[in-house]
Design an enzyme around this catalytic site. Sequence first.
Site, PDB file in Angstrom:
ATOM      1  N   LYS A 180      -1.133  15.512 -11.908  1.00 22.06           N
ATOM      2  CA  LYS A 180      -0.841  16.484 -12.968  1.00 22.06           C
ATOM      3  C   LYS A 180      -1.055  15.887 -14.353  1.00 22.06           C
ATOM      4  O   LYS A 180      -1.588  16.541 -15.245  1.00 22.06           O
ATOM      5  CB  LYS A 180       0.602  17.000 -12.841  1.00 22.06           C
ATOM      6  CG  LYS A 180       0.759  17.966 -11.670  1.00 22.06           C
ATOM      7  CD  LYS A 180       2.157  18.533 -11.594  1.00 22.06           C
ATOM      8  CE  LYS A 180       2.320  19.382 -10.345  1.00 22.06           C
ATOM      9  NZ  LYS A 180       3.733  19.700 -10.050  1.00 22.06           N
TER      10      LYS A 180
ATOM     11  N   LYS B 233      -5.316  21.790   0.184  1.00 23.13           N
ATOM     12  CA  LYS B 233      -4.132  22.575   0.563  1.00 23.13           C
ATOM     13  C   LYS B 233      -4.096  23.891  -0.206  1.00 23.13           C
ATOM     14  O   LYS B 233      -4.558  23.954  -1.357  1.00 23.13           O
ATOM     15  CB  LYS B 233      -2.849  21.770   0.341  1.00 23.13           C
ATOM     16  CG  LYS B 233      -2.410  21.673  -1.089  1.00 23.13           C
ATOM     17  CD  LYS B 233      -0.974  21.200  -1.256  1.00 23.13           C
ATOM     18  CE  LYS B 233      -0.685  21.205  -2.759  1.00 23.13           C
ATOM     19  NZ  LYS B 233       0.502  20.592  -3.206  1.00 23.13           N
TER      20      LYS B 233
ATOM     21  N   LYS C 138      -0.534  27.386  -5.320  1.00 24.91           N
ATOM     22  CA  LYS C 138      -0.439  28.383  -6.390  1.00 24.91           C
ATOM     23  C   LYS C 138      -1.418  28.070  -7.510  1.00 24.91           C
ATOM     24  O   LYS C 138      -1.855  28.949  -8.231  1.00 24.91           O
ATOM     25  CB  LYS C 138       0.982  28.376  -6.988  1.00 24.91           C
ATOM     26  CG  LYS C 138       2.078  28.801  -6.034  1.00 24.91           C
ATOM     27  CD  LYS C 138       3.470  28.497  -6.621  1.00 24.91           C
ATOM     28  CE  LYS C 138       4.487  28.211  -5.531  1.00 24.91           C
ATOM     29  NZ  LYS C 138       5.796  27.783  -6.023  1.00 24.91           N
TER      30      LYS C 138
END
Length: 336
Positions: A113, A197, A200
């Site tokens: 991130k 994966k 969202k």
Amino acid sequence: MTQRVFSAMQPTSDSLQLGNYLGALVQWVALQDGREAIYSVVDLHALTVAPDPATLTRRTRATAAQFLAAGVDPQRSTLFVQSHVPQHAELTWILSTFTGMGEAGRMTQFKDKSAKAGQSGTNVGLFTYPVLMAADILLYDTDVVPVGEDQRQHLELSRDLAQRLNSRLGEGTVTVPEPHIVKEVAKIYDLQDPTAKMSKSSSSPHGVIDILDEPQEIAKRIRSAVTDTETVIRFDRGSKPGVSNLLTIYSAFTGRPVDDIVADYEGKMYGHLKGDLADVVVGALAPVREATMEWIESPEKLDSVLAQGAAKASVIAQATLERIGGRMGLLPLAHR
Ligand code: TYM
């Protein structure tokens, strides 16, 4: 002693995606039997991505509504919103003093991130995120934490911190939690990129199934899922990731072993599998969608469930916090 289960999800979208549902929520519901379960909507974690305030409020309720709709039973389990129990933030501070900089810096989710956001876009909260997660878990003397594969490293940190507290402050200070990661559904993959994966924050929405999507939309996404140039339906994660992912989802929804499903589709085309799977998924999610809408349309009822949950959670959380603080030498508040 009754085992205690704790888990949580972030309110970062209006609908959970299929990975959240199969990898975690379905397990949460099953684990309520014979155990004491505590589940939370972790809104403080979601603050690390600076959400719009009204959107955060809406998503916090929507996330709780989906837990209830999927079968989290407020009569048996405790369901609450993280920010309603301020002990989470307090224990985070204490645990941060037990966490090494290097240890926190090694977390792959933080590395990913922060690499994406760059130095200027990375806040300190993103760095201490796994410490807040450890606080969530350790506050409740949790035995079992049902999560998907992507949370394994964070869980490891929670275990390390628990062991460190026990060795510095004395055995029995906190319970060392065990992950509950169900291999078959621990990682549901993106339908368009079946080596990544489902998430969202996926680059393309077409690879993601939101559990509150319209039935036609769900069917369309399954029908257009990426497969391979063969025609044989068999499970092989390495060379047939797309088909294997569809078989995993099929098996999870029907409770049937993958081998049985493969046997049924011998000599059939991918289109058959996709068509049937679309019916299975749409059929299973329809009642969840309907029940979610009912909860969202009764915000007072929902807020009251969450308030009762917060009251129950606070009692346990406060006792743990006082035990830890006491062992660390924080002066107890005198009762006047
Ligand atoms: P979150 O909100 O990203 O995801 C919620 C849960 O869904 C699982 N999951 C998946 N499982 C299988 N396949 C996938 N594609 C998939 N995508 C997501 C996640 O593993 C997770 O179980 N840090 C946590 C929230 C958290 C937490 C906690 C969890 C905060 N405190 C304490 C457990 C205990 C998170 O971001 O999950």
